[in-house]
Design a protein around this motif. Structure first.
Motif, PDB file in Angstrom:
ATOM      1  N   THR A 127       0.929  -1.258  -0.061  1.00  0.00           N
ATOM      2  CA  THR A 127      -0.178   0.039   0.112  1.00  0.00           C
ATOM      3  C   THR A 127       0.755   1.281   0.110  1.00  0.00           C
ATOM      4  O   THR A 127       1.938   1.132   0.388  1.00  0.00           O
ATOM      5  N   GLU A 128       0.315   2.410  -0.432  1.00  0.00           N
ATOM      6  CA  GLU A 128       1.076   3.742  -0.419  1.00  0.00           C
ATOM      7  C   GLU A 128       1.265   3.952   1.155  1.00  0.00           C
ATOM      8  O   GLU A 128       2.415   4.562   1.439  1.00  0.00           O
ATOM      9  N   GLY A 151       1.676   0.759  -3.475  1.00  0.00           N
ATOM     10  CA  GLY A 151       0.415   0.483  -4.010  1.00  0.00           C
ATOM     11  C   GLY A 151       0.426  -0.673  -4.977  1.00  0.00           C
ATOM     12  O   GLY A 151       0.182  -0.252  -6.073  1.00  0.00           O
ATOM     13  N   ALA A 162      -4.191  -1.780  -7.546  1.00  0.00           N
ATOM     14  CA  ALA A 162      -5.067  -0.634  -7.509  1.00  0.00           C
ATOM     15  C   ALA A 162      -6.211  -0.836  -6.360  1.00  0.00           C
ATOM     16  O   ALA A 162      -6.492  -1.838  -5.909  1.00  0.00           O
ATOM     17  N   GLU A 163      -6.413   0.442  -5.850  1.00  0.00           N
ATOM     18  CA  GLU A 163      -7.275   0.746  -4.656  1.00  0.00           C
ATOM     19  C   GLU A 163      -6.856   0.027  -3.405  1.00  0.00           C
ATOM     20  O   GLU A 163      -7.426  -0.385  -2.628  1.00  0.00           O
ATOM     21  N   GLN A 209       1.789  -0.407 -10.004  1.00  0.00           N
ATOM     22  CA  GLN A 209       1.315   1.083 -10.210  1.00  0.00           C
ATOM     23  C   GLN A 209       2.353   1.940  -9.354  1.00  0.00           C
ATOM     24  O   GLN A 209       2.688   1.650  -8.257  1.00  0.00           O
ATOM     25  N   ASP A 210       2.609   3.188  -9.742  1.00  0.00           N
ATOM     26  CA  ASP A 210       3.021   4.190  -8.882  1.00  0.00           C
ATOM     27  C   ASP A 210       2.109   4.961  -8.073  1.00  0.00           C
ATOM     28  O   ASP A 210       1.052   4.802  -8.048  1.00  0.00           O
ATOM     29  N   ASP A 256       0.914   7.843  -8.462  1.00  0.00           N
ATOM     30  CA  ASP A 256      -0.150   8.247  -9.228  1.00  0.00           C
ATOM     31  C   ASP A 256      -0.882   7.539  -9.936  1.00  0.00           C
ATOM     32  O   ASP A 256      -1.858   7.816 -10.943  1.00  0.00           O
ATOM     33  N   HIS A 257      -0.902   6.480  -9.660  1.00  0.00           N
ATOM     34  CA  HIS A 257      -1.948   5.126 -10.236  1.00  0.00           C
ATOM     35  C   HIS A 257      -1.501   4.960 -11.637  1.00  0.00           C
ATOM     36  O   HIS A 257      -2.430   4.392 -12.152  1.00  0.00           O
ATOM     37  N   ASN A 258      -0.338   5.294 -12.194  1.00  0.00           N
ATOM     38  CA  ASN A 258      -0.088   4.815 -13.584  1.00  0.00           C
ATOM     39  C   ASN A 258       0.597   3.245 -13.249  1.00  0.00           C
ATOM     40  O   ASN A 258       1.745   3.219 -12.424  1.00  0.00           O
TER      41      ASN A 258
END
Length: 329
Positions: A162-163, A184, A187-188, A250-251, A253-255
């Motif tokens: 997680t972030e 992260g 996702a989510e 993902q990074d 920024d959710h990329n």
């Protein structure tokens, strides 16, 4: 006489390495030609019962297991063919702590020799785990708060579940991470941390998507199955029925930074509102529930719907690709 000298060397090594329990936490000291009494730190007795000095793979795995010790020190390079899992909650000086110290030091706490641990992966499940003074070759997967790297090198990626875990980590300025730190992993994940599965092999993926699994399954590598992948059971996320398979990283920024491939004879979707996102599925998908979704994903095969109503409820994003047919069957 030889036995006496050997005993002195061993005792000296054990006493000096447990300096980590004094005010300044430190780790193993190379053997010195002195008697144990002349170098014994104040807290050595407490440390002796809660630390492990290891020289081989099986002992290292045991030392970092839930039944191991708060501190594991190695005195040579170690190569593992299996994952190194750090798990369990341990205390040092009344605080949650865990440490792997692949090095020796002198009486002034200067590192005199640094060692390399090689493994496919290190999976960190213990809170406040510190890797200090050596080199780890392989990727590290962090699934707990307070991860630390100090005066050390990681020849691989660091993936955070997680972030929040990534934000809690501390990487010292004198440490070197040769590849990326990725936060992260799914996702989510910040919303789903207690109800998500992060998997790296077929059996774990099958379990994660079963009726006894979790609403979200994320993979961190390619996975090939010889049996059908069945998505079943009703799950919720944010009070809505939801199910998701996310084979990507993902990074912040959710990329999407890494996308993976799932191979199976078939994927059979029985869970409502199931989303396949961010990766590739090689095989046919049989949809038996409403709300099927494809997002930023590829299906190298056909998508068959059990009814026209189920097909009409499906949502395929513009960036989704299906190489075969999409039809009712």
């Amino acid at each position: 006489m030889k036995k006496y000298i050997g005993l002195v060397v061993v005792l000296t090594l054990l006493v000096s390495m447990f300096a980590g329990c004094t005010k300044k936490e430190e780790t193993p000291t190379a053997p010195a030609e002195t008697t144990p009494e002349s170098t014994e730190p104040a807290a050595a007795t407490d440390a002796v019962t809660t630390a492990s000095v290891v020289t081989e793979g099986p002992a290292l795995i045991s030392a970092l297991s839930a039944d191991g010790a708060w501190l594991a020190a190695t005195l040579n390079d170690i190569t593992l063919t299996e994952d190194l899992v750090v798990e369990g909650e341990f205390m040092n000086k009344d605080k949650i702590a865990r440490k792997l110290a692949p090095y020796t030091q002198d009486a002034e706490h200067n590192i005199t020799a640094s060692f390399t641990i090689t493994a496919p992966r290190m999976i960190v499940k213990s809170e406040n785990f510190k890797f200090q003074g050596g080199t780890f070759i392989g990727d590290i997967y962090v699934e707990a708060n307070g991860f630390q790297v100090a005066t050390a090198t990681v020849k691989g990626n660091i993936y955070y579940a997680t972030e929040a875990y990534m934000q809690s980590a501390v990487i010292s300025e004198d440490s070197n991470i040769e590849n990326a730190q990725i936060g992260g992993m799914a996702a989510e994940a910040t919303d789903a941390v207690t109800t998500a599965s992060i998997v790296t092999d077929g059996p774990a993926l099958i379990n994660a998507l079963s009726a006894k699994g979790t609403w979200l399954a994320a993979t961190l590598n390619n996975i090939t199955l010889t049996e059908d992948l069945v998505v079943e059971g009703e799950f919720t996320n944010k009070d809505k029925i939801a199910r998701k398979l996310a084979p990507y990283t993902q990074d912040a920024d959710h990329n999407i930074t890494g996308s993976f491939i799932i191979r199976a004879p078939k994927m059979i979707v029985k869970s409502e509102n199931f989303k396949f996102q961010g990766g590739t599925f090689v095989g046919d998908i049989y949809v038996e529930a409403n709300g099927f979704q494809l997002s930023t994903a590829t299906v190298d095969g056909n998508v068959y719907y059990a009814s026209q109503a189920i097909m009409d409820s499906a949502v395929l994003a513009e960036d989704a690709v299906v190489t075969g047919v999409k039809e009712v069957k």
